[in-house]
Write an enzyme that holds these catalytic residues in place. Structure first.
Site, PDB file in Angstrom:
ATOM      1  N   ASP A 226      -8.528   0.677 -26.586  1.00  0.00           N
ATOM      2  CA  ASP A 226      -9.438   0.519 -25.460  1.00  0.00           C
ATOM      3  C   ASP A 226      -9.353   1.640 -24.431  1.00  0.00           C
ATOM      4  O   ASP A 226      -8.586   2.595 -24.574  1.00  0.00           O
ATOM      5  CB  ASP A 226      -9.303  -0.860 -24.811  1.00  0.00           C
ATOM      6  CG  ASP A 226      -7.904  -1.129 -24.327  1.00  0.00           C
ATOM      7  OD1 ASP A 226      -7.481  -2.266 -24.423  1.00  0.00           O
ATOM      8  OD2 ASP A 226      -7.223  -0.179 -23.880  1.00  0.00           O
TER       9      ASP A 226
ATOM     10  N   PRO B 247       0.810  -1.222   0.000  1.00  0.00           N
ATOM     11  CA  PRO B 247       0.000   0.000   0.000  1.00  0.00           C
ATOM     12  C   PRO B 247       0.841   1.268   0.000  1.00  0.00           C
ATOM     13  O   PRO B 247       0.345   2.345  -0.311  1.00  0.00           O
ATOM     14  CB  PRO B 247      -0.819  -0.107   1.291  1.00  0.00           C
ATOM     15  CG  PRO B 247      -0.812  -1.550   1.651  1.00  0.00           C
ATOM     16  CD  PRO B 247       0.504  -2.083   1.159  1.00  0.00           C
TER      17      PRO B 247
ATOM     18  N   ARG C 165      -1.506  -7.499 -21.272  1.00  0.00           N
ATOM     19  CA  ARG C 165      -2.346  -7.084 -22.398  1.00  0.00           C
ATOM     20  C   ARG C 165      -1.799  -5.851 -23.121  1.00  0.00           C
ATOM     21  O   ARG C 165      -2.295  -5.484 -24.181  1.00  0.00           O
ATOM     22  CB  ARG C 165      -3.801  -6.902 -21.966  1.00  0.00           C
ATOM     23  CG  ARG C 165      -4.065  -5.784 -21.014  1.00  0.00           C
ATOM     24  CD  ARG C 165      -5.478  -5.837 -20.485  1.00  0.00           C
ATOM     25  NE  ARG C 165      -6.498  -5.693 -21.534  1.00  0.00           N
ATOM     26  CZ  ARG C 165      -6.664  -4.593 -22.266  1.00  0.00           C
ATOM     27  NH1 ARG C 165      -5.908  -3.551 -22.092  1.00  0.00           N
ATOM     28  NH2 ARG C 165      -7.617  -4.555 -23.181  1.00  0.00           N
TER      29      ARG C 165
ATOM     30  N   GLU D 271       1.886  -8.691   8.255  1.00  0.00           N
ATOM     31  CA  GLU D 271       1.892  -7.221   8.311  1.00  0.00           C
ATOM     32  C   GLU D 271       2.799  -6.602   7.255  1.00  0.00           C
ATOM     33  O   GLU D 271       2.846  -5.381   7.123  1.00  0.00           O
ATOM     34  CB  GLU D 271       2.323  -6.746   9.709  1.00  0.00           C
ATOM     35  CG  GLU D 271       1.493  -7.306  10.851  1.00  0.00           C
ATOM     36  CD  GLU D 271       0.008  -7.053  10.680  1.00  0.00           C
ATOM     37  OE1 GLU D 271      -0.370  -5.884  10.488  1.00  0.00           O
ATOM     38  OE2 GLU D 271      -0.768  -8.032  10.713  1.00  0.00           O
TER      39      GLU D 271
HETATM   40  N1  4HQ Z   1      -1.000  -5.339   0.832  1.00  0.00           N
HETATM   41  N2  4HQ Z   1      -1.564  -3.032  -3.212  1.00  0.00           N
HETATM   42  C1  4HQ Z   1       0.776  -7.040   1.099  1.00  0.00           C
HETATM   43  C2  4HQ Z   1      -1.861  -4.583   0.048  1.00  0.00           C
HETATM   44  C3  4HQ Z   1      -1.502  -4.144  -1.312  1.00  0.00           C
HETATM   45  C4  4HQ Z   1      -2.164  -3.135  -2.028  1.00  0.00           C
HETATM   46  C5  4HQ Z   1      -1.344  -5.491   2.217  1.00  0.00           C
HETATM   47  C6  4HQ Z   1       0.285  -5.861   0.375  1.00  0.00           C
HETATM   48  C7  4HQ Z   1      -0.734  -6.683   2.877  1.00  0.00           C
HETATM   49  C8  4HQ Z   1       1.239  -7.953   3.250  1.00  0.00           C
HETATM   50  N3  4HQ Z   1      -0.539  -4.597  -2.101  1.00  0.00           N
HETATM   51  N4  4HQ Z   1       0.637  -6.848   2.512  1.00  0.00           N
HETATM   52  N5  4HQ Z   1      -3.196  -2.394  -1.628  1.00  0.00           N
HETATM   53  O1  4HQ Z   1      -2.914  -4.240   0.507  1.00  0.00           O
HETATM   54  O2  4HQ Z   1      -0.579  -3.919  -3.250  1.00  0.00           O
END
Ligand code: 4HQ
Length: 261
Positions: A168, A88, A153, A115
């Site tokens: 697209d 994230p 793609r 985590e």
């Molecule tokens: N993760 N975009 C991996 C995500 C995530 C996201 C949370 C990544 C948990 C361990 N990854 N961890 N949003 O939510 O790529």
């Protein structure tokens, strides 16, 4: 394009590699797809991949040693590949990012669980961090599949027939125009006449207008960011005039209600 996914759940990718355009791209050697099980790089007898966080607290963290072993093994096999961590904290994935990634020779996609991964992995062994959106997943695997799918793609020859990536959604910064197929009338709703006319130029204009209006109504933020061409500006002006005429009619034709502006 070579994809190597590092994960403790490689089986999650078996059905992904086995269907649709991804499957065909593999069969036609347009992409090469593989997984490495991070657990295989754990040195201890129980092949542990997680550990408790320094500083305390709930939840577990991916141990650095097995991850480092897996990343280095992938890098040895594909020295020119870029290493991407799904997190994230990363750059938010979109069509532009998909196009940029499609230009690389290979991608090593690192999927965390728990985590997340030990910070020293992201610092030392990762080229790019990517997020597929502002929500929390239980692992990076689905995010890796999203990235692989959208990147694949964009690789020439992966989309069959006349289905080209340049035509697209998003390639022109707009949402797609409305689509219709048979029957001509479905549950009382007819297909727009123009699409049955065979007038290719008018159909093309209708589709541009459909795409512009859908984008304006559903995703106005996309129009803000886009450079509009002459034709697109003309269509928007036409609708702007239409709306202004309606407003003017209401102002001229009715007395303004008391107390209202
Ligand atoms: N993760 N975009 C991996 C995500 C995530 C996201 C949370 C990544 C948990 C361990 N990854 N961890 N949003 O939510 O790529």
């Amino acid at each position: 394009m070579k994809f190597v996914v590092l994960t403790i759940f490689p089986e999650m990718f078996d059905p992904f590699w086995d269907h649709g355009i991804i499957r065909r791209a593999i069969d036609q050697n347009k992409i090469f797809a593989s997984t490495l099980n991070i657990r295989d790089f754990a040195e201890d007898k129980h092949q542990v991949t997680d550990d408790r966080p320094y500083g305390g607290g709930s939840g577990m963290v991916m141990k650095p040693e097995p991850l480092a072993g897996a990343i280095r093994a992938a890098n040895r096999k594909f020295p020119s590949a870029k290493t991407i961590l799904l997190t994230p904290q990363g750059r938010v994935f979109n069509q532009e990012v998909a196009n940029e990634l499609a230009a690389f020779e290979g991608l090593v996609l690192v999927c965390g669980r728990y985590e997340g991964v030990d910070e020293r992995i992201s610092h030392d062994l990762i080229d790019y961090e990517i997020s597929i959106g502002d929500y929390v997943l239980t692992g990076g695997e689905l995010a890796a599949m999203v990235v692989i799918d959208a990147v694949t793609r964009q690789i020439p020859g992966t989309l069959g027939g006349e289905d080209a990536a340049e035509k697209d959604s998003f390639s022109n910064g707009l949402l797609e125009h409305a689509h219709y197929t048979r029957p001509q009338v479905f549950e009382g709703n007819a297909v727009p006449e123009i699409l049955l006319s065979g007038h290719h130029k008018e159909i093309e204009n209708w589709r541009l207008e459909s795409a512009l209006l859908r984008t304006l109504l559903k995703r106005p933020d996309l129009l803000q960011d886009k450079r509009l061409n002459k034709k697109e500006i003309e269509i928007l002006k036409k609708w702007s005039r239409n709306i202004q005429n309606i407003i003017n009619f209401h102002h001229e034709g009715h007395k303004e209600p008391k107390g209202e502006k």
